[in-house]
Design an enzyme around this catalytic site. Structure first.
Site, PDB file in Angstrom:
ATOM      1  N   LYS A  98       0.781  -1.145  -0.016  1.00  0.00           N
ATOM      2  CA  LYS A  98       0.058   0.084  -0.100  1.00  0.00           C
ATOM      3  C   LYS A  98       0.992   1.296  -0.124  1.00  0.00           C
ATOM      4  O   LYS A  98       2.079   1.199   0.806  1.00  0.00           O
ATOM      5  CB  LYS A  98      -0.761  -0.182   1.264  1.00  0.00           C
ATOM      6  N   SER A 173      -9.069   0.578   3.055  1.00  0.00           N
ATOM      7  CA  SER A 173      -8.150   1.647   2.031  1.00  0.00           C
ATOM      8  C   SER A 173      -7.226   0.877   1.315  1.00  0.00           C
ATOM      9  O   SER A 173      -6.400   1.702   0.548  1.00  0.00           O
ATOM     10  CB  SER A 173      -7.398   2.635   3.229  1.00  0.00           C
ATOM     11  N   SER A 197      -9.561  -2.290   6.896  1.00  0.00           N
ATOM     12  CA  SER A 197      -8.698  -1.856   5.548  1.00  0.00           C
ATOM     13  C   SER A 197      -7.968  -2.838   4.962  1.00  0.00           C
ATOM     14  O   SER A 197      -7.543  -2.741   3.859  1.00  0.00           O
ATOM     15  CB  SER A 197      -7.938  -0.446   5.880  1.00  0.00           C
TER      16      SER A 197
END
Length: 505
Positions: A98, A173, A197
């Site tokens: 990420k 996310s 997330s």
């Protein structure tokens, strides 16, 4: 371009092997590291135009590192290569992460426009741990703005699309990470989870994702950081296509923190006590669980009983109906830095009402979900103290009740989300559905999301496996069995390919 484009052609054989298997074949000189990286890079080039998951790469540097590893391996004896299984268990295996995690030389904006040009000059601790284990960082993937929304879109990189259907969300996310792994462009990756997330993107993209127990994997080196008690709510963890990679990945990512988990202890899943909860019990702000997801969870229970002889006991805990209020109350009470301060890149707080007005005429640098969260924070700040304290008390009672039920040998099966992946922007209509994952962050419990098949429309289904604090090994052992019994990502991919080629009735 067809919505099924990513799965219309078979992927290279290397891409259908777990990271642990790839590492073993590398050590045995059956696979060249440079050759392997080129396969993954080609796959990323093939799928990324459709899904926009990878937002920056270090392909050239990675290939140079791969050449050096290949040369090193050729000079080593068989015994020296075998020793790598312990000292560098992912030697030569590529990974992604990420974008909110710092990777030296790559952007680390967290989806915030004011950080667009920021380049990390060092690695996050968890990235460093993977490098020390021999893994090679390949690229960083998209996330929601400031990692606080369950659709991955921002004003820096745009929107990420689901590899199973480009019109659907990837979750957030860690959505870019879920998408590139689900599309077979990466085999293992790093995510972070403060309200789901890791687990929501893993669910929407048909892969495994584990939210560890608190204080196990270092969170440092990601933006935004967590302060106060939120440091225990935020958990960094592994995302991958194959369940067998979860345990070694978690061990490497945690470093010394893994000691308390006793990950090498044998777990006999047939001896576990298994409970199943089919929904949260009802909350007018949260959607009901879709029948297909209830059926998928029931199928998992049936398989566990038929193949392992362990019967899942239905469980109902009324306090789960307050999951949303418990999470928001605990997050609010634990906050030290306001979200609007992060929106201002920790230099000055942003006025969310003014940003909303600017957004109406296309002049805001912030997304509507981020602005909305800023406004919600302002509203929550005037919530009566008595209301806040009542939900904090319910949360503590729920934690104690669950810990008592789970004990040393219990796990709970729980829906990963009320529905399969929604259309883009639809989360704005159902903003609180993330509570199905979020509740376990504030209960300090480890959870693994497992893929368990496809919906009638070809979207991944899944289920969460929950255990008591520091009993992560139970979650991971059950995830392995669920993959064995239900087919995991390979079954999803094969079925989706057949559907794309009209080979399935």
């Amino acid at each position: 371009m067809s919505n099924n484009h990513v799965f219309q052609t078979p992927v290279h054989g290397y891409l259908r092997l777990p990271a642990s298997t790839l590492a073993s074949k590398i050590r045995q000189l059956e696979i060249g590291v440079e050759e392997l990286l080129l396969v993954f890079i080609d796959r990323i080039y093939a799928v990324n135009p459709g899904i926009n998951a990878v937002v920056a790469d270090r392909f050239s540097d990675a290939l140079q590192e791969a050449k050096e590893i290949d040369e090193m391996l050729c000079e080593m004896t068989r015994e020296e290569r075998d020793e790598l299984a312990v000292s560098k268990p992912f030697f030569g295996v590529p990974f992604t992460t990420k974008e909110s995690f710092a990777v030296r030389g790559l952007p680390n904006s967290g989806g915030l426009v004011s950080r667009r040009d920021l380049v990390a000059d060092d690695d996050a601790v968890v990235v460093r741990h993977l490098r020390l284990a021999g893994a090679i960082p390949l690229a960083v993937s998209n996330c929601s703005e400031l990692s606080m929304w369950w659709e991955s879109a921002n004003k820096v990189y745009g929107r990420t699309c689901n590899p199973f259907d480009f019109s659907k969300i990837v979750g957030g996310s860690s959505g870019g990470e879920g998408a590139i792994i689900g599309a077979a462009g990466s085999v293992i990756g790093i995510g972070a989870d403060i309200g789901g997330s890791i687990r929501m993107p893993s669910f929407f993209n048909g892969i495994f994702g584990h939210k560890p127990s608190p204080d196990i994997v270092p969170n440092s080196g990601q933006f935004p950081d967590a302060t106060g008690n939120r440091q225990q709510f935020l958990c960094t963890g592994p995302m991958c296509r194959y369940a067998e990679d979860l345990k070694p990945l978690l061990s490497v990512m945690a470093g010394e923190g893994a000691t308390s988990l006793n990950l090498d202890d044998t777990v006999d899943v047939s001896k576990l006590r298994i409970f199943t909860i089919e929904d949260c019990g009802g909350n007018f702000l949260v959607s009901n669980v879709a029948p297909e997801l209830k059926q998928a969870q029931l199928y998992v229970c049936q398989q566990l009983e038929e193949k392992l002889g362990v019967k899942a006991e239905p469980l109902k805990i009324d306090k789960f109906a307050s999951s949303l209020e418990i999470w928001t109350s605990m997050m609010s009470s634990a906050a030290q830095k306001p979200f609007c301060f992060y929106l201002g890149n920790q230099e000055a707080s942003v006025n969310p009402y003014w940003e909303l007005m600017k957004a109406c005429v296309g002049l805001s640098n912030h997304t509507i979900p981020a602005i909305g969260l800023g406004i919600l924070e302002k509203v929550e700040s005037v919530t009566p103290k008595g209301v806040l304290e009542s939900f904090l008390q319910i949360g503590e009672e729920l934690r104690q009740e669950l810990e008592s039920i789970l004990g040393e040998d219990g796990i709970v099966l729980y829906p990963s989300h009320p529905s399969p992946a929604l259309n883009h922007n639809q989360p704005l209509l159902f903003p609180f559905n993330f509570s199905y994952t979020a509740i376990f962050n504030v209960l300090y419990l480890p959870v693994t999301q497992c893929p368990v098949g496809l919906s009638q429309s070809g979207l991944p289904l899944g289920v969460q496996v929950v255990a008591a604090n520091n009993k992560d090994r139970l979650c991971l052992a059950v995830a392995l069995e669920i993959e064995r019994l239900c087919g995991g990502w390979d079954r999803l991919y094969s079925k989706k390919l057949n559907m794309a080629l009209n080979l399935e009735q």
